[in-house]
Each structure stands twice: as structure tokens, then as C-alpha cells.
Write an enzyme that holds these catalytic residues in place. Structure first.
Site, PDB file in Angstrom:
ATOM      1  N   LYS A  55     -12.063  -7.095 -51.435  1.00  0.00           N
ATOM      2  CA  LYS A  55     -12.780  -6.895 -49.840  1.00  0.00           C
ATOM      3  C   LYS A  55     -14.117  -7.227 -50.163  1.00  0.00           C
ATOM      4  CE  LYS A  55     -14.864  -2.835 -50.993  1.00  0.00           C
ATOM      5  NZ  LYS A  55     -16.307  -2.883 -50.933  1.00  0.00           N
ATOM      6  N   GLY A 109     -17.964  -4.056 -59.310  1.00  0.00           N
ATOM      7  CA  GLY A 109     -18.625  -5.294 -58.373  1.00  0.00           C
ATOM      8  C   GLY A 109     -18.559  -5.024 -56.985  1.00  0.00           C
ATOM      9  N   LEU A 113     -15.858  -4.731 -55.033  1.00  0.00           N
ATOM     10  CA  LEU A 113     -14.974  -5.798 -54.424  1.00  0.00           C
ATOM     11  C   LEU A 113     -13.569  -4.649 -53.896  1.00  0.00           C
ATOM     12  CD1 LEU A 113     -15.156  -9.132 -56.417  1.00  0.00           C
ATOM     13  CD2 LEU A 113     -16.230  -8.517 -54.117  1.00  0.00           C
ATOM     14  N   ASP A 140     -12.210   4.107 -50.106  1.00  0.00           N
ATOM     15  CA  ASP A 140     -11.790   2.642 -49.598  1.00  0.00           C
ATOM     16  C   ASP A 140     -10.499   2.335 -49.629  1.00  0.00           C
ATOM     17  OD1 ASP A 140     -14.692   2.001 -49.270  1.00  0.00           O
ATOM     18  OD2 ASP A 140     -14.551   0.622 -51.110  1.00  0.00           O
TER      19      ASP A 140
END
Length: 282
Positions: free
Chosen positions: A12, A97, A99, A136
Site C-alpha cells: 500500500k 519501507g 509499504l 494497518d
């Protein structure tokens, strides 16, 4: 025996990220827009009848019992004598990262095992379990790009105009806990409406701090800025820029100077497989 299930565990981007306050319990209130990508890790789930949960492949050196994948599997209400699975993961999403690799892996595990073990849990129930594993995780359980508020758990699916992204991965690891607790982090950004984001009134509140602490991130942002509005995702370290089409993104990738590396991916409003698994029990 139920056949094995192979799934893409998507990465993401946070198209923006505002910290709007800090609660008494230490958690931060935020606003963000999660953009799912058609790129990520590969995961394979093979049921076994022994009740054992095994994990192999690219485990990033994380002990099995501490890995979010294993923790997600053990968080499900299962018959420990018959609900076993052999999980193999092939990683592409870099750690640290921004992501969402670990969160995506955990959510994919919850969705896959809910089906393989025929647990019958709803998407909402899986999101509640996921929220205990990480802020998340719920957005990946839903399988849809979404506007998020609260600590990230209040999700509103949104349809975002389709773009291609060049994501650059600096050679450094940004610690989420370190950045969230840093004294110089901005924590009082005024909340915005979704329309304000599309009008360009947004930023990543972590970006100024992270680029100051990590020269590699600063360099990557400077390199991408010549192509557009380069932005940090999450707490970093990855940075990205959007493009109207794949060709433009790939041309930009070819111009990124060594030793920077990156990849091109398409933004998607829905991960077809994950969204289908999420809706299967609704």
C-alpha cells in the site's frame, strides 16, 4: 483435503498522512488515504490435518513465533487438533519501507485461513482481530483502498482515479516507533475532508522529520521531485510519485540514479481476491 491457496499480499501507499492529535493512552489520531497496489508478496497456504502452523520462505530473520503471519494464524479461533497450515511467503515488499508488508501478510493470512478452515468469520470480525495485530491490518482485510481516521481503524472505502506509481526504496530502515515518539513530530494538523485531499491540500507529516534523520530518504525525494510531487509513504523509508500511465513511470524509473532502486505498480481501488474473501462471509 482442501487444496492450497495462493494469494498476492499487496503493498500500500499512504497518499497523504496527517497526525491530528495524541490521545491520553499515547496512541496518535490520524487521517490518511490508503492506496492499494497491484504489486506485493506471494503467499501460499497449504492445509494440514496435524494442527501445526508452520512458516517458511522469506521470513526476514524474524523468529517464527514473533512473525505477524504466525501471530495472525494463532489469533483465529481454531480447532488446534485439526486446523493446521503450512505457510510459505515470497517477499518483495521491503521491511521498514512504509509499504505495509507485515500488515498485508497478516491480513492475507486471516482471510485465507478463514476460508481454508471454514471458520465463518465476517469481514468485521476479521478486522477486529487484525486491529489487535497492527493499525494497518484492517484496511488489507477489507481489500479496498480507503480513507482512514482514528488510529487508522475507522475506514471508508473510496474510489481513487487510477494512477501508476514509481516507488523508490532507499537503502535504509526507518523505525516506526522511533518516528512516532520523536519530539519534533508534528501532531496538531487540522483534520481535512476528502475533497480537500483531491484539491491538493495534504502532506505527509512525517516527511520533513524523516528526510532530516535519514539522508538516503532526502536523496530519494530530491531525485523524484523532478518528476512530480514526490512524497513519503507511511513513516518511510519508501517514497513515490504518481504518473498518468505505465510508460511514463517506467521511463522515470530508468532515469533514477544508482544506487537507488525501485519498482512501478498500478494503484487499484480493490484487490479482487482479498475483497472477494472479505465479502464471502458478509
Amino acid at each position: 483435503m482442501t487444496p492450497a491457496l495462493s494469494l498476492l499480499s499487496p503493498a500500500k501507499l499512504n497518499l497523504f498522512l496527517h497526525i491530528t492529535g495524541r490521545r491520553a493512552d499515547g496512541y496518535h489520531e490520524l487521517q490518511t488515504l490508503f492506496q492499494l497496489l497491484d504489486w506485493g508478496d506471494s503467499m501460499r497456504f497449504t492445509p494440514n490435518n496435524g494442527g501445526e502452523i508452520t512458516l517458511s520462505g522469506d521470513t526476514m530473520g524474524i523468529p517464527v513465533e514473533e512473525n505477524l503471519i504466525t501471530r495472525a494464524a494463532r489469533a483465529l479461533p481454531r480447532n488446534q487438533e485439526k486446523h493446521g497450515v503450512d505457510i510459505r511467503v515470497q517477499k518483495r515488499i521491503p521491511a521498514g519501507g512504509g509499504l505495509g508488508g507485515g500488515s498485508s501478510n497478516a491480513a492475507t493470512t486471516l482471510l485465507a485461513l478463514n476460508q481454508l478452515w471454514q471458520l465463518g468469520l465476517s469481514s468485521m470480525q476479521l478486522q477486529e482481530i487484525g486491529a489487535q495485530l497492527g493499525a494497518d491490518v484492517p484496511v488489507f482485510v477489507g481489500g479496498q483502498s480507503a480513507w482512514a481516521e482514528g488510529t487508522g481503524e475507522v475506514l471508508t472505502p473510496v474510489v481513487i482515479p487510477e494512477s501508476w506509481y514509481l516507488v523508490v526504496t532507499p537503502d535504509c530502515h526507518v523505525g516506526t516507533a522511533e518516528i512516532f515518539s520523536h519530539q519534533q513530530l508534528t501532531r496538531d494538523t487540522s483534520p481535512i475532508k476528502i475533497a480537500a485531499f483531491f484539491e491538493g491540500h495534504s502532506r505527509n507529516d512525517f516527511q520533513t522529520l524523516v528526510r532530516r534523520l535519514h539522508p538516503e530518504v532526502n536523496n530519494a525525494l530530491n531525485c523524484l521531485d523532478k518528476f512530480g510531487n514526490a512524497r513519503l509513504t507511511g513513516t518511510g523509508a519508501c517514497v513515490f510519485c504518481s504518473f498518468a500511465d505505465e510508460q511514463a513511470a517506467r521511463i522515470a524509473l530508468s532515469e533514477i540514479p544508482h544506487p537507488l532502486t525501485g519498482f512501478v505498480a498500478r494503484g487499484i481501488n480493490e484487490s479482487p481476491v482479498l475483497a472477494a474473501l472479505a465479502r464471502a462471509r458478509e
